[in-house]
Write an enzyme that holds these catalytic residues in place. Sequence first.
Site, PDB file in Angstrom:
ATOM      1  N   HIS A  80       0.858  -1.189   0.000  1.00 34.93           N
ATOM      2  CA  HIS A  80       0.000   0.000   0.000  1.00 34.93           C
ATOM      3  C   HIS A  80       0.892   1.235   0.000  1.00 34.93           C
ATOM      4  O   HIS A  80       1.874   1.297   0.737  1.00 34.93           O
ATOM      5  CB  HIS A  80      -0.881  -0.003   1.255  1.00 34.93           C
ATOM      6  CG  HIS A  80      -1.745   1.221   1.361  1.00 34.93           C
ATOM      7  ND1 HIS A  80      -2.918   1.361   0.643  1.00 34.93           N
ATOM      8  CD2 HIS A  80      -1.591   2.365   2.062  1.00 34.93           C
ATOM      9  CE1 HIS A  80      -3.450   2.540   0.916  1.00 34.93           C
ATOM     10  NE2 HIS A  80      -2.671   3.170   1.775  1.00 34.93           N
ATOM     11  N   ASP A 159     -14.705   3.630   8.341  1.00 38.88           N
ATOM     12  CA  ASP A 159     -13.676   4.537   7.796  1.00 38.88           C
ATOM     13  C   ASP A 159     -14.283   5.570   6.860  1.00 38.88           C
ATOM     14  O   ASP A 159     -13.888   6.736   6.885  1.00 38.88           O
ATOM     15  CB  ASP A 159     -12.581   3.748   7.072  1.00 38.88           C
ATOM     16  CG  ASP A 159     -11.540   4.698   6.496  1.00 38.88           C
ATOM     17  OD1 ASP A 159     -10.939   5.444   7.283  1.00 38.88           O
ATOM     18  OD2 ASP A 159     -11.373   4.736   5.265  1.00 38.88           O
ATOM     19  N   ARG A 166     -13.427  13.820   8.971  1.00 39.22           N
ATOM     20  CA  ARG A 166     -12.052  14.330   9.117  1.00 39.22           C
ATOM     21  C   ARG A 166     -11.739  15.323   8.006  1.00 39.22           C
ATOM     22  O   ARG A 166     -11.086  16.345   8.222  1.00 39.22           O
ATOM     23  CB  ARG A 166     -11.041  13.175   9.075  1.00 39.22           C
ATOM     24  CG  ARG A 166     -11.018  12.342  10.339  1.00 39.22           C
ATOM     25  CD  ARG A 166     -10.223  11.063  10.134  1.00 39.22           C
ATOM     26  NE  ARG A 166      -8.862  11.292   9.711  1.00 39.22           N
ATOM     27  CZ  ARG A 166      -8.140  10.434   8.977  1.00 39.22           C
ATOM     28  NH1 ARG A 166      -8.658   9.276   8.605  1.00 39.22           N
ATOM     29  NH2 ARG A 166      -6.911  10.724   8.622  1.00 39.22           N
ATOM     30  N   SER A 181      -7.202   4.383   9.775  1.00 40.55           N
ATOM     31  CA  SER A 181      -7.947   4.439   8.517  1.00 40.55           C
ATOM     32  C   SER A 181      -7.355   3.460   7.502  1.00 40.55           C
ATOM     33  O   SER A 181      -8.063   2.641   6.911  1.00 40.55           O
ATOM     34  CB  SER A 181      -7.902   5.874   7.989  1.00 40.55           C
ATOM     35  OG  SER A 181      -8.354   5.935   6.676  1.00 40.55           O
ATOM     36  N   LYS A 185      -8.685  -1.033   6.770  1.00 46.03           N
ATOM     37  CA  LYS A 185      -9.077  -1.561   5.460  1.00 46.03           C
ATOM     38  C   LYS A 185      -8.096  -2.646   5.006  1.00 46.03           C
ATOM     39  O   LYS A 185      -8.495  -3.702   4.532  1.00 46.03           O
ATOM     40  CB  LYS A 185      -9.105  -0.424   4.425  1.00 46.03           C
ATOM     41  CG  LYS A 185     -10.196   0.599   4.693  1.00 46.03           C
ATOM     42  CD  LYS A 185     -10.129   1.805   3.763  1.00 46.03           C
ATOM     43  CE  LYS A 185      -8.979   2.698   4.051  1.00 46.03           C
ATOM     44  NZ  LYS A 185      -9.027   4.039   3.484  1.00 46.03           N
TER      45      LYS A 185
HETATM   46  N1  URA Z   1      -5.524   7.269   3.136  1.00 47.62           N
HETATM   47  C1  URA Z   1      -6.504   6.688   3.862  1.00 47.62           C
HETATM   48  O1  URA Z   1      -7.092   5.678   3.461  1.00 47.62           O
HETATM   49  N2  URA Z   1      -6.811   7.230   5.042  1.00 47.62           N
HETATM   50  C2  URA Z   1      -6.204   8.325   5.550  1.00 47.62           C
HETATM   51  O2  URA Z   1      -6.524   8.751   6.627  1.00 47.62           O
HETATM   52  C3  URA Z   1      -5.185   8.916   4.763  1.00 47.62           C
HETATM   53  C4  URA Z   1      -4.866   8.367   3.562  1.00 47.62           C
END
Ligand code: URA
Length: 436
Positions: A80, A159, A166, A181, A185
Site C-alpha cells: 500500500h 472509515d 475528518r 484508517s 481496510k
Molecule cells: N488514506 C486513507 O485511506 N486514510 C487516511 O486517513 C489517509 C490516507
Amino acid sequence: MYDIIIKKRNEGSLSKEEVEFFVDSFTKGEIPDYQAAAFLMAAFIRGMDHKETLFLTQAMRGTGENLDLSSISGPKVDKHSTGGVGDGTSLILAPLIASFGVVVPMISGRGLAHTGGTLDKLEAIPNFRVGLTKEEFFSQLKKIGVAMIGQTEKIAPADKKIYALRDVTATVDSIPLITASILSKKLAEGCDGLVLDVKTGDGAFMQEKKNAVKLAKTMVEIGKRSNKKMVALVTNMAQPLGAKIGNALEISQAIEILQGKESQGTKDIIELVDFLGGWMLFLAGVAKNHKEGKEKVSLARKNGQGFAKFKEMVSLQGGDPKVCEDPSSILPQPKKTKEILSPWKGRVYSLNARLVGTASLLLGAGRNKQEDSIDPSAGIFLHKKIGDSVEKGEALAEFYYNSDNNLDAATKTFFAGIKISKLKPKPFKLVYEVIR
Ligand code: URA
C-alpha cells in the site's frame, strides 16, 4: 460520548470499550457529527498511544467484513502506498509478485487532488472491471493469484464515515487517525504480510520526513500487534516517479516496464518496484532476504514472467489483452499534445511533484472532488527529470489533453514546479528508511 470527549480532551488514554463505543455508535448513526467532530479534534491535538490506535484500528475493521482467504493456497501479501504522483508501482508489482505463486489480493483507491489512484489507471483500459463481486475476486485469486479491485462498501464502513468528517474538520493529517484508517481496510483483506510505502516530500501528504517516519513506525507497530508481517519504506516524493503521469499514460509505462524495457525517466520507478517487490517476496517466504527478493523481482521484470501474469489479469477482468501488445491502439488517446519547451539552458534542479501533479490534474487527468470525472487520456509525459541537462528550446515535457480550457493554468503550474539551474543538484535519494 460526552465523557469520552472529556477524557480525550484531558489527555486520558481510552479503553477498548470506549473506543469501540465511539466507532460502533457513530457508524450506526447514533452519535451526532458535532460530537464525533469534537472527539476527532481532541484525538488530533492530544494524540493517541499505540494501545488506543490498535483499539481504533480493530474497532473500525470490526464494523465490516474480514475476508477469509484461507481457502486459497499460498502466502498472501499486499502493498500500500500513501499516495503520490506517477506512482504506478502497484500496476507493475501485483502481477510480478503473483508470478512467484504469491497471492496478491489488491484492494486499491482512486486519485484525489494532485495524486493518482490505481483504480482510475486500470479503468483507462477499456472495459476493465474493478468492481468484481466477492465470488469473482476469490475465484480469480484461486485461478491466477492476483486481482485488483476497488474498496467495497462492506470493508470497514466506519472509515468512510469517519474520513468524510475528518476531511471537513481539518483532522486528516493525524498519525493515529491515518494509521487506523489505512490499516482497518488493509488488515480486513486477510493478507499475511503487508509492505507499506510511506511517501514524503512535496507530493506527499506527509511532507516532512520526520512525520512520515513516525507514521511508518506506527503503522508497522499496529500491523505487528494485529499479527501481520510488516515492512514500511519511507520514500521520496519530491519529484514524480517515472516519466508518465496520467491514467492511460501510466498503464502504457507499466506495460513497457513489465516487458523489461527501461526507457528514459523510468529508473526511479523501476528501482522502487524492485525494492518494494524484494520485501514482498521476503514477507511471502519466497526469498530468504531482501537482496535475494530484489534480484528475483528484477529478473521476473526482465524475462516476461510478470508481463504474462498482467495479461491474464487484464483478460479475466474484462479488459482487452491486446492492450499489452499494442497499447496505443486500445488505450484512449488525447486529441491534442503540446511540447513544453525550456526557455533556459542548464540542468533540472528541482521538479515539484505536487505542482506537476496539479498541472496534470488541470489537463484533466485528476479530480478535485471525489465525485468529479477524469479524462483517462490526459496527463504529462516528462522528458526531463532532476539532474538532466537541457538545452534552450528543448522539450521538458509533453502535455496530453482534449480541451484548451486549462492549458494556460497547467503550463503556469508546471513552470512554477520546475527549476533549471547552472548548478548541479544533490543526488536524488529515493528510499530514506526501511522500518521493520
Ligand atoms: N488514506 C486513507 O485511506 N486514510 C487516511 O486517513 C489517509 C490516507
